[in-house]
Design an enzyme around this catalytic site. Structure first.
Site, PDB file in Angstrom:
ATOM      1  N   ASP A 296       0.813  -1.218   0.000  1.00 36.93           N
ATOM      2  CA  ASP A 296       0.000   0.000   0.000  1.00 36.93           C
ATOM      3  C   ASP A 296       0.845   1.266   0.000  1.00 36.93           C
ATOM      4  OD1 ASP A 296      -2.274  -1.690   0.298  1.00 36.93           O
ATOM      5  OD2 ASP A 296      -1.806  -1.821   2.430  1.00 36.93           O
TER       6      ASP A 296
ATOM      7  N   LYS B 293       1.908   2.266  -5.062  1.00 35.06           N
ATOM      8  CA  LYS B 293       2.505   1.787  -6.320  1.00 35.06           C
ATOM      9  C   LYS B 293       1.600   2.117  -7.495  1.00 35.06           C
ATOM     10  CE  LYS B 293       2.806  -2.499  -4.732  1.00 35.06           C
ATOM     11  NZ  LYS B 293       2.563  -2.368  -3.294  1.00 35.06           N
TER      12      LYS B 293
ATOM     13  N   GLY C   6      -4.728  -4.286  -4.730  1.00 35.87           N
ATOM     14  CA  GLY C   6      -5.833  -3.479  -5.238  1.00 35.87           C
ATOM     15  C   GLY C   6      -5.493  -2.021  -5.284  1.00 35.87           C
ATOM     16  N   HIS C   7      -5.888  -1.377  -6.363  1.00 29.92           N
ATOM     17  CA  HIS C   7      -5.795   0.076  -6.356  1.00 29.92           C
ATOM     18  C   HIS C   7      -6.900   0.702  -7.180  1.00 29.92           C
ATOM     19  CE1 HIS C   7      -2.519  -1.315  -9.126  1.00 29.92           C
ATOM     20  NE2 HIS C   7      -3.331  -0.715  -9.955  1.00 29.92           N
TER      21      HIS C   7
ATOM     22  N   GLN D  12       1.812  -6.335  -3.402  1.00 35.84           N
ATOM     23  CA  GLN D  12       2.275  -6.427  -2.009  1.00 35.84           C
ATOM     24  C   GLN D  12       3.661  -5.787  -1.905  1.00 35.84           C
ATOM     25  OE1 GLN D  12       0.936  -9.745  -3.310  1.00 35.84           O
ATOM     26  NE2 GLN D  12      -0.951  -8.682  -2.897  1.00 35.84           N
TER      27      GLN D  12
HETATM   28  P1  IMP Z   1      -2.844 -12.852   1.762  1.00 36.92           P
HETATM   29  O1  IMP Z   1      -1.971 -12.313   0.689  1.00 36.92           O
HETATM   30  O2  IMP Z   1      -4.309 -12.573   1.547  1.00 36.92           O
HETATM   31  O3  IMP Z   1      -2.573 -14.312   2.064  1.00 36.92           O
HETATM   32  O4  IMP Z   1      -2.476 -12.066   3.135  1.00 36.92           O
HETATM   33  C1  IMP Z   1      -1.216 -12.241   3.768  1.00 36.92           C
HETATM   34  C2  IMP Z   1      -0.737 -10.918   4.349  1.00 36.92           C
HETATM   35  O5  IMP Z   1      -0.432 -10.016   3.299  1.00 36.92           O
HETATM   36  C3  IMP Z   1      -1.756 -10.209   5.227  1.00 36.92           C
HETATM   37  O6  IMP Z   1      -1.062  -9.509   6.256  1.00 36.92           O
HETATM   38  C4  IMP Z   1      -2.380  -9.199   4.286  1.00 36.92           C
HETATM   39  O7  IMP Z   1      -2.922  -8.091   4.968  1.00 36.92           O
HETATM   40  C5  IMP Z   1      -1.171  -8.812   3.476  1.00 36.92           C
HETATM   41  N1  IMP Z   1      -1.524  -8.314   2.140  1.00 36.92           N
HETATM   42  C6  IMP Z   1      -1.921  -9.017   1.066  1.00 36.92           C
HETATM   43  N2  IMP Z   1      -2.131  -8.198   0.015  1.00 36.92           N
HETATM   44  C7  IMP Z   1      -1.837  -6.969   0.435  1.00 36.92           C
HETATM   45  C8  IMP Z   1      -1.814  -5.694  -0.222  1.00 36.92           C
HETATM   46  O8  IMP Z   1      -2.101  -5.549  -1.409  1.00 36.92           O
HETATM   47  N3  IMP Z   1      -1.448  -4.638   0.558  1.00 36.92           N
HETATM   48  C9  IMP Z   1      -1.076  -4.774   1.854  1.00 36.92           C
HETATM   49  N4  IMP Z   1      -1.070  -5.927   2.489  1.00 36.92           N
HETATM   50  C10 IMP Z   1      -1.441  -7.023   1.788  1.00 36.92           C
END
Ligand code: IMP
Length: 436
Positions: free
Chosen positions: A18, A21, A45-46, A226
């Site tokens: 977040d 990007k 997501g954006h 991420q």
């Molecule tokens: P997952 O990717 O849904 O398995 O989540 C694993 C970890 O990555 C969690 O702490 C989520 O909050 C974090 N996470 C996944 N996608 C994002 C993102 O796009 N931005 C910030 N954190 C993310």
């Protein structure tokens, strides 16, 4: 092989995600012929506005909003077909057609309808040690990939008998995991066959397409989702996502060689946030945290969850610079700090084992650790919308220079607002050279 090509760059998160990007990728896109996603899924997501229309994209690179730009989704991405179709439909409603401009790797793995349910279940089972995932089924889909029972895009389009066997095996593995579960494989099979047919026009050998483009001298941007501290190998394990968000993921997730990457741009916020569980050494609470969250609109784009907020952590960005070989940083949301009487920078952690300046593998070291802070004066006049470094208030310039010193990387781009135009590209910087 690529000695004569234009610069292809990777743009990736240098903190916990977040970082903004989306804006940076969007503003750089006109300089590239293609944007390629290499990992993650619709957990990212954006929101992008084009001519007053709002688009929320999770899977398809935002390059799709720029005429003529090819968008590729690599083998390292996990695809929820339903989420993909929803995005395609939203784009169509906004007058944007993806046909001819979207390519999806035939090797990408599919998020099956029940992966989401497994994600929620596995979080519930972890109890206190939950990860705080986005509940999108990302982890379970990657588990099936590594467990060598995953279903790939090409499997949906090939031999139906083989696909039936794969779905049956996958569903029985799932049934073994959930007590008293007897999910029938046949409806799942019918559903994925239909998914495959709908995706067929977009399916391609993404590695081959990228090589062809690069050989023709076209510049490609590799887009990370991420961030480095959420990387399955280099992040704050186990509080991470299930893919390689750092630069190594570009090669494995797209089928391109390391030499194809001409530059690496890390995106870092002028402070730090994270969603989900896991360590955040500079985390703030109370009024200051609320102030950053509200001014920075720090709520998850995918889940709406409030983000945890803290001061800039140079240990983290220095670590990202090392792991990714960052050539430059795009520093975002500087304007969110406008008006604060002082700003703090973390340069190390005071732990039970002494002061450390390198991010540790064992998170237990961070329990009870105190950040070592440098305090700097804040600035009262706004940075919002400023487009030249020299016009920033003197204290903001000092802050950015200090971040560069302690993080060991130049802030080539400084973002001073959410609009594309509210951006400084430093003269003579790596980014200016890449784009020229
Ligand atoms: P997952 O990717 O849904 O398995 O989540 C694993 C970890 O990555 C969690 O702490 C989520 O909050 C974090 N996470 C996944 N996608 C994002 C993102 O796009 N931005 C910030 N954190 C993310």
């Amino acid at each position: 092989m690529y000695g004569w090509m234009k610069t292809n760059i990777a743009v990736l998160g240098a903190q916990w995600g977040d970082e903004g990007k989306g804006k940076i990728v969007d503003m750089l896109t006109p300089h590239f012929s293609a944007v390629a996603r290499y990992q993650g899924g619709h957990n990212a997501g954006h929101t992008v506005y084009v001519n007053g229309k709002k688009f929320v994209l999770h899977l398809i690179p935002s390059g799709i909003l720029h005429d003529g730009v090819m968008c590729l989704i690599g083998n390292g991405v996990v695809i929820d077909p339903q989420a993909l179709f929803t995005e395609v439909e939203e784009l169509a409603r906004g007058g944007i057609t993806v046909d001819g401009r979207l390519k999806i790797s035939e090797k990408a793995h599919i998020i099956l309808p029940y992966h989401r349910e497994l994600d929620v279940l596995s979080e519930a089972r972890r109890g206190e040690r939950k990860i705080g995932t986005t509940s999108r089924g990302i982890g379970p889909a990657y588990e099936d990939k590594i467990g060598r029972r995953g279903i790939r895009v090409c499997d949906l389009l090939g031999d139906r008998t083989a696909l039936a066997d794969e779905v049956r095996e996958n569903v029985s593995a799932r049934n073994r995991m959930i007590k008293d579960s007897t999910l029938d494989w046949k409806p799942v099979f019918d559903q994925v066959v239909a998914f495959g047919e709908r995706m067929r026009p977009w399916v391609a050998d993404v590695s081959l397409s990228l090589h062809a483009m690069m050989a023709a001298g076209k510049a490609v941007m590799f887009e990370g989702a991420q961030a480095t501290l959420l990387d399955i190998d280099h992040g704050t394990y186990p509080f991470v996502t299930s893919s390689n968000a750092s630069v190594g993921g570009v090669c494995t997730g797209l089928g391109v060689p390391p030499r194809a990457i001409g530059g690496v741009l890390g995106v870092a916020k002028a402070y730090t946030t994270r969603v989900g569980e896991g360590p955040l050494p500079t985390e703030l609470s109370g009024a200051l945290a609320d102030r950053l969250r509200e001014s920075g609109q720090e709520y998850g784009a995918s889940t709406g969850r409030p983000r945890r907020c803290g001061w800039y952590d140079a240990v983290v960005v220095r670590y990202s610079a090392r792991v990714n070989g960052l050539d430059a940083v795009a520093l975002t949301k500087l304007d969110v700090l406008d008006g604060l009487p002082e700003v703090l920078i973390c340069t190390g952690y005071q732990t039970s084992a002494g002061t450390i300046a390198d991010f540790p593998a064992d998170l237990r070291l961070l329990t009870g650790a105190e950040p070592v802070y440098e305090r700097m004066p804040g600035w009262s006049s706004p940075t919002k919308g400023i487009t030249e470094f020299d016009r920033l208030p003197a204290e903001a310039q000092q802050y950015v220079r200090r971040l560069e010193d302690v993080s060991g990387v130049d802030c080539s781009i400084i973002s001073t607002g959410s609009d594309r135009r509210e951006t400084i590209v430093k003269k003579g910087s790596a980014v200016e050279r890449w784009l020229s």
